[in-house]
Write a protein that holds these residues in place. Structure first.
Motif, short mmCIF file in Angstrom:
data_model
loop_
_atom_site.label_atom_id
_atom_site.label_comp_id
_atom_site.label_asym_id
_atom_site.label_seq_id
_atom_site.Cartn_x
_atom_site.Cartn_y
_atom_site.Cartn_z
N LEU A 26 0.82 -1.22 0.00
CA LEU A 26 0.00 0.00 0.00
C LEU A 26 0.85 1.27 0.00
N ASP A 28 2.45 4.58 0.84
CA ASP A 28 2.03 5.69 1.70
C ASP A 28 0.60 5.53 2.21
N LYS A 29 -0.19 4.72 1.55
CA LYS A 29 -1.60 4.54 1.94
C LYS A 29 -1.77 3.57 3.11
N HIS A 31 -1.16 3.87 6.11
CA HIS A 31 -1.64 4.54 7.32
C HIS A 31 -2.96 5.28 7.09
N GLN A 32 -3.53 5.12 5.91
CA GLN A 32 -4.79 5.80 5.58
C GLN A 32 -5.96 4.91 5.94
N PRO A 34 -9.70 3.50 5.56
CA PRO A 34 -10.57 3.38 4.39
C PRO A 34 -11.90 4.13 4.57
N SER A 40 -6.68 1.52 9.65
CA SER A 40 -5.79 1.48 8.50
C SER A 40 -5.07 0.13 8.51
N LEU A 177 -9.27 1.52 -0.81
CA LEU A 177 -8.35 2.63 -1.13
C LEU A 177 -8.09 2.73 -2.63
N GLN A 178 -7.98 1.59 -3.31
CA GLN A 178 -7.76 1.59 -4.76
C GLN A 178 -8.98 2.15 -5.49
N MET A 181 -9.13 5.89 -5.34
CA MET A 181 -8.15 6.58 -6.18
C MET A 181 -8.65 6.70 -7.63
#
Length: 182
Positions: A26, A28-29, A31-32, A34, A40, A177-178, A181
């Protein structure tokens, strides 16, 4: 370490490596979150690290008073099997025990740091297993919050299944997350 413990330990290592690969993919993502109120991928990894740390501490505590340990019976076996089935059911969710939930903060360290910490925790588990007394292999050593007391074999099975359960969670996080984007 006896052969059966070694096999389970190897499964645990493999599952952990797969989990880290999925989280690290993932970038950088990791730690994001969803969605609001969701973990995360890094928080999932942190939760598993805290869980394994606690299991190690519990086992060590029980080993210091090993004369109090009771032989595991058929009911332990059944409860352990039920736990394994539930952890493997797609979409089935457990609420994290309050104590573990409290120990998983909103902000967690970078994955590289979590990986380093987990390596230390895992080496500690390996040491426990290398020194594990044969006479206690059939005794209940760890108390799971939902299924009760487990033998060391059942505990390692739970640990593998727990990681695989959360691996699917990391995959769901990645999918969300994908899609966001696009």
């Amino acid at each position: 370490m006896n052969h059966r413990l070694h096999l389970r330990f190897e499964q645990l290592e493999h599952a952990t490596n797969q989990l880290f690969a999925a989280a690290e993919a993932l970038g950088d993502k990791a730690h994001q979150v969803p969605a609001p109120g969701k973990w995360s991928a890094a928080q999932v990894v942190h939760h598993l690290l805290i869980s394994e740390t606690g299991i190690n501490q519990y086992i060590e505590k029980k080993l210091r008073n090993s004369e109090e340990l009771q032989k595991a019976g058929f009911s332990h076996f059944l409860k352990s099997r039920l736990l394994r089935v539930l952890l493997r059911l797609p979409g089935f969710k457990f609420k994290a025990p309050a104590r573990l939930k409290e120990l998983t903060p909103d902000q967690v360290p970078p994955l590289a740091q979590l990986h380093e910490e987990w390596d230390g925790v895992r080496r500690h588990l390996e040491q426990i297993l290398n020194e594990y007394p044969d006479k206690l292999l059939s005794h209940a050593i760890f108390k799971h919050p939902r299924s009760g007391m487990l033998t060391i074999y059942q505990t390692l099975d739970f640990m593998v299944d727990h990681i695989l359960h959360h691996q699917r969670q990391v995959e769901r996080i990645a999918n969300v997350l994908q899609k966001a984007m696009k």
